[in-house]
Design a protein around this motif. Structure first.
Motif, PDB file in Angstrom:
ATOM      1  N   PHE A  34       0.848  -1.187   0.000  1.00  0.00           N
ATOM      2  CA  PHE A  34       0.000   0.000   0.000  1.00  0.00           C
ATOM      3  C   PHE A  34       0.884   1.237   0.000  1.00  0.00           C
ATOM      4  N   SER A  35       0.583   2.179  -0.882  1.00  0.00           N
ATOM      5  CA  SER A  35       1.317   3.445  -0.909  1.00  0.00           C
ATOM      6  C   SER A  35       0.385   4.544  -1.392  1.00  0.00           C
ATOM      7  N   PHE A  36       0.867   5.773  -1.284  1.00  0.00           N
ATOM      8  CA  PHE A  36       0.080   6.939  -1.692  1.00  0.00           C
ATOM      9  C   PHE A  36       0.722   7.618  -2.898  1.00  0.00           C
ATOM     10  N   VAL A  64      -2.747   3.168  17.267  1.00  0.00           N
ATOM     11  CA  VAL A  64      -2.873   3.945  16.022  1.00  0.00           C
ATOM     12  C   VAL A  64      -3.502   3.104  14.919  1.00  0.00           C
ATOM     13  N   ALA A  65      -3.615   1.787  15.143  1.00  0.00           N
ATOM     14  CA  ALA A  65      -4.288   0.928  14.155  1.00  0.00           C
ATOM     15  C   ALA A  65      -5.721   1.388  13.911  1.00  0.00           C
ATOM     16  N   LEU A  66      -6.386   1.907  14.948  1.00  0.00           N
ATOM     17  CA  LEU A  66      -7.774   2.343  14.798  1.00  0.00           C
ATOM     18  C   LEU A  66      -7.906   3.500  13.808  1.00  0.00           C
ATOM     19  N   PRO A  67      -7.253   4.645  14.056  1.00  0.00           N
ATOM     20  CA  PRO A  67      -7.365   5.724  13.052  1.00  0.00           C
ATOM     21  C   PRO A  67      -6.672   5.389  11.738  1.00  0.00           C
ATOM     22  N   LEU A  68      -5.649   4.544  11.760  1.00  0.00           N
ATOM     23  CA  LEU A  68      -4.959   4.178  10.524  1.00  0.00           C
ATOM     24  C   LEU A  68      -5.907   3.467   9.568  1.00  0.00           C
ATOM     25  N   VAL A  69      -6.589   2.446  10.046  1.00  0.00           N
ATOM     26  CA  VAL A  69      -7.519   1.708   9.190  1.00  0.00           C
ATOM     27  C   VAL A  69      -8.680   2.589   8.764  1.00  0.00           C
ATOM     28  N   PHE A  70      -9.160   3.419   9.688  1.00  0.00           N
ATOM     29  CA  PHE A  70     -10.257   4.328   9.359  1.00  0.00           C
ATOM     30  C   PHE A  70      -9.859   5.286   8.241  1.00  0.00           C
ATOM     31  N   LEU A  71      -8.693   5.927   8.372  1.00  0.00           N
ATOM     32  CA  LEU A  71      -8.280   6.932   7.400  1.00  0.00           C
ATOM     33  C   LEU A  71      -7.963   6.305   6.033  1.00  0.00           C
ATOM     34  N   ILE A  72      -7.304   5.167   6.033  1.00  0.00           N
ATOM     35  CA  ILE A  72      -7.000   4.517   4.764  1.00  0.00           C
ATOM     36  C   ILE A  72      -8.287   4.026   4.106  1.00  0.00           C
ATOM     37  N   GLY A  73      -9.236   3.568   4.919  1.00  0.00           N
ATOM     38  CA  GLY A  73     -10.524   3.177   4.363  1.00  0.00           C
ATOM     39  C   GLY A  73     -11.215   4.342   3.680  1.00  0.00           C
ATOM     40  N   GLU A  74     -11.209   5.502   4.332  1.00  0.00           N
ATOM     41  CA  GLU A  74     -11.809   6.699   3.735  1.00  0.00           C
ATOM     42  C   GLU A  74     -11.048   7.128   2.479  1.00  0.00           C
ATOM     43  N   TYR A  75      -9.744   6.986   2.517  1.00  0.00           N
ATOM     44  CA  TYR A  75      -8.911   7.358   1.372  1.00  0.00           C
ATOM     45  C   TYR A  75      -9.221   6.486   0.158  1.00  0.00           C
ATOM     46  N   THR A  76      -9.297   5.186   0.370  1.00  0.00           N
ATOM     47  CA  THR A  76      -9.518   4.275  -0.759  1.00  0.00           C
ATOM     48  C   THR A  76     -10.928   4.380  -1.324  1.00  0.00           C
ATOM     49  N   LYS A  77     -11.886   4.777  -0.493  1.00  0.00           N
ATOM     50  CA  LYS A  77     -13.263   4.908  -0.973  1.00  0.00           C
ATOM     51  C   LYS A  77     -13.514   6.213  -1.708  1.00  0.00           C
ATOM     52  N   ALA A  78     -12.712   7.217  -1.402  1.00  0.00           N
ATOM     53  CA  ALA A  78     -12.991   8.566  -1.912  1.00  0.00           C
ATOM     54  C   ALA A  78     -12.707   8.669  -3.406  1.00  0.00           C
ATOM     55  N   SER A  79     -13.608   9.280  -4.121  1.00  0.00           N
ATOM     56  CA  SER A  79     -13.401   9.547  -5.542  1.00  0.00           C
ATOM     57  C   SER A  79     -12.973  10.995  -5.775  1.00  0.00           C
ATOM     58  N   GLU A  80     -13.301  11.885  -4.811  1.00  0.00           N
ATOM     59  CA  GLU A  80     -12.947  13.290  -4.953  1.00  0.00           C
ATOM     60  C   GLU A  80     -11.500  13.514  -4.507  1.00  0.00           C
ATOM     61  N   LEU A  81     -10.753  14.251  -5.317  1.00  0.00           N
ATOM     62  CA  LEU A  81      -9.344  14.513  -5.022  1.00  0.00           C
ATOM     63  C   LEU A  81      -9.173  15.215  -3.685  1.00  0.00           C
ATOM     64  N   GLU A  82     -10.036  16.188  -3.386  1.00  0.00           N
ATOM     65  CA  GLU A  82      -9.897  16.952  -2.147  1.00  0.00           C
ATOM     66  C   GLU A  82     -10.047  16.066  -0.916  1.00  0.00           C
ATOM     67  N   VAL A  83     -10.937  15.089  -0.992  1.00  0.00           N
ATOM     68  CA  VAL A  83     -11.108  14.169   0.135  1.00  0.00           C
ATOM     69  C   VAL A  83      -9.862  13.305   0.296  1.00  0.00           C
ATOM     70  N   ARG A  84      -9.341  12.818  -0.816  1.00  0.00           N
ATOM     71  CA  ARG A  84      -8.123  12.000  -0.755  1.00  0.00           C
ATOM     72  C   ARG A  84      -6.955  12.793  -0.186  1.00  0.00           C
ATOM     73  N   ASN A  89      -3.268  14.056   4.384  1.00  0.00           N
ATOM     74  CA  ASN A  89      -2.752  15.003   5.373  1.00  0.00           C
ATOM     75  C   ASN A  89      -2.998  14.517   6.795  1.00  0.00           C
ATOM     76  N   TYR A  90      -4.150  13.923   7.042  1.00  0.00           N
ATOM     77  CA  TYR A  90      -4.416  13.351   8.368  1.00  0.00           C
ATOM     78  C   TYR A  90      -3.452  12.207   8.664  1.00  0.00           C
ATOM     79  N   LEU A  91      -3.179  11.387   7.656  1.00  0.00           N
ATOM     80  CA  LEU A  91      -2.262  10.267   7.859  1.00  0.00           C
ATOM     81  C   LEU A  91      -0.846  10.744   8.147  1.00  0.00           C
ATOM     82  N   ALA A  92      -0.441  11.855   7.533  1.00  0.00           N
ATOM     83  CA  ALA A  92       0.867  12.433   7.830  1.00  0.00           C
ATOM     84  C   ALA A  92       0.917  12.914   9.282  1.00  0.00           C
TER      85      ALA A  92
END
Length: 284
Positions: A34-36, A64-84, A89-92
């Motif tokens: 997995f990478s960005f 940190v596994a809790l927010p990590l999985v949550f944020l990556i889940g939101e990232y992979t689902k998002a179609s809008e660039l701004e959301v991604r 930025n949250y993951l950083a």
């Protein structure tokens, strides 16, 4: 992505929509797949999935596994660039929070609460609450102090040392547009440049005394990443022998070959370089 099964949500729906994707994400993280990188041109700082996953395996930062999985889940689902971009930025920010947890070792209840608050913060930005991702000045000071004086060459802390050096090498490779560490990740070990049994080798006993060795042996400046076979080959050798084997894929290990000697003076200089790089990478 929800973190619990809401009332009225049947088991199959929960498995297909919540549990199965979460397990898939964890497998990708564990497999270093997995990478960005596809969004590299859209954000200033790319977080390290490898470092974040390593944090989940360290006792003091595992929540940190809790927010990590949550944020990556939101990232992979998002179609809008701004959301991604927002999720990246949250993951950083989460990466820096994970580093603080590794080093500061907060109480389990406190770290768990902070991770849950981080998820709530992302879910409802309209609520009036402080940003739990952001570190306070005193927390940043703790990171710097622990990086400078902490010992990460043996026991449980060695997992922290390995994770930190992997992240710094990854950053240097990215700056040079070179390959990631992924192909070598599974065989990486921490090498002590000044060996743990330094008294048994003439080269080291002529340059080191007990006080200096006790100070520097397990600090970051005396540690380097090597693959398992090379580490076994050079573990207690002289610096001349080690330096010949340090031409590796890892930039910080390669830099050690530029030294002609390895006395307390050189270790201190290398240590300062690593700390300065850490401050740059995590914007401390």
């Amino acid at each position: 992505m929800t973190l619990y099964c809401r009332g009225g949500l049947d088991g199959r729906h929960f498995y297909e929509k919540e549990l199965k994707p979460t397990v898939s994400l964890l497998e990708r993280l564990e497999g270093d797949s997995f990478s960005f990188s596809e969004d590299a041109g859209q954000v200033k700082v790319l977080p390290s999935a490898t470092f974040l996953y390593a944090a989940t395996k360290i006792q003091t930062a595992k929540d940190v596994a809790l927010p990590l999985v949550f944020l990556i889940g939101e990232y992979t689902k998002a179609s809008e660039l701004e959301v991604r971009k927002s999720m990246i930025n949250y993951l950083a920010e989460l990466e820096k929070l994970a580093l603080w947890m590794m080093l500061a070792k907060p109480k389990p209840k406190d770290r768990r609460q902070r991770c849950l608050e981080a998820i709530k913060y992302v879910q409802d930005r309209s609520a009036q609450r402080s940003n739990p991702f952001m570190l306070q000045n005193e927390e940043i000071d703790v990171i710097k102090q622990r990086l400078r004086t902490g010992e990460y060459g043996k026991g449980a802390p060695s997992r922290v040392g390995k994770a930190v050096l992997e992240r710094l090498n990854e950053f240097e490779l990215a700056n040079k547009n070179q390959a990631e560490l992924t192909p070598f990740h599974k065989t990486l070990q921490l090498e002590h440049v000044l060996p743990q049994k330094w008294q048994n080798v003439k080269y080291w006993s002529e340059r080191w005394n007990d006080d200096d060795a006790n100070t520097w042996l397990n600090r970051l400046g005396n540690l380097a990443l090597l693959n398992q076979k090379v580490n076994a080959k050079v573990s207690n050798g002289s610096f001349d022998l080690k330096r010949k084997e340090y031409m590796s894929p890892y930039p910080l290990t390669q830099l050690i070959t530029g030294y002609s000697d390895w006395s307390p003076k050189e270790v201190e200089g290398n240590h300062s370089r690593i700390i300065d790089l850490a401050i740059k990478v995590w914007k401390l």
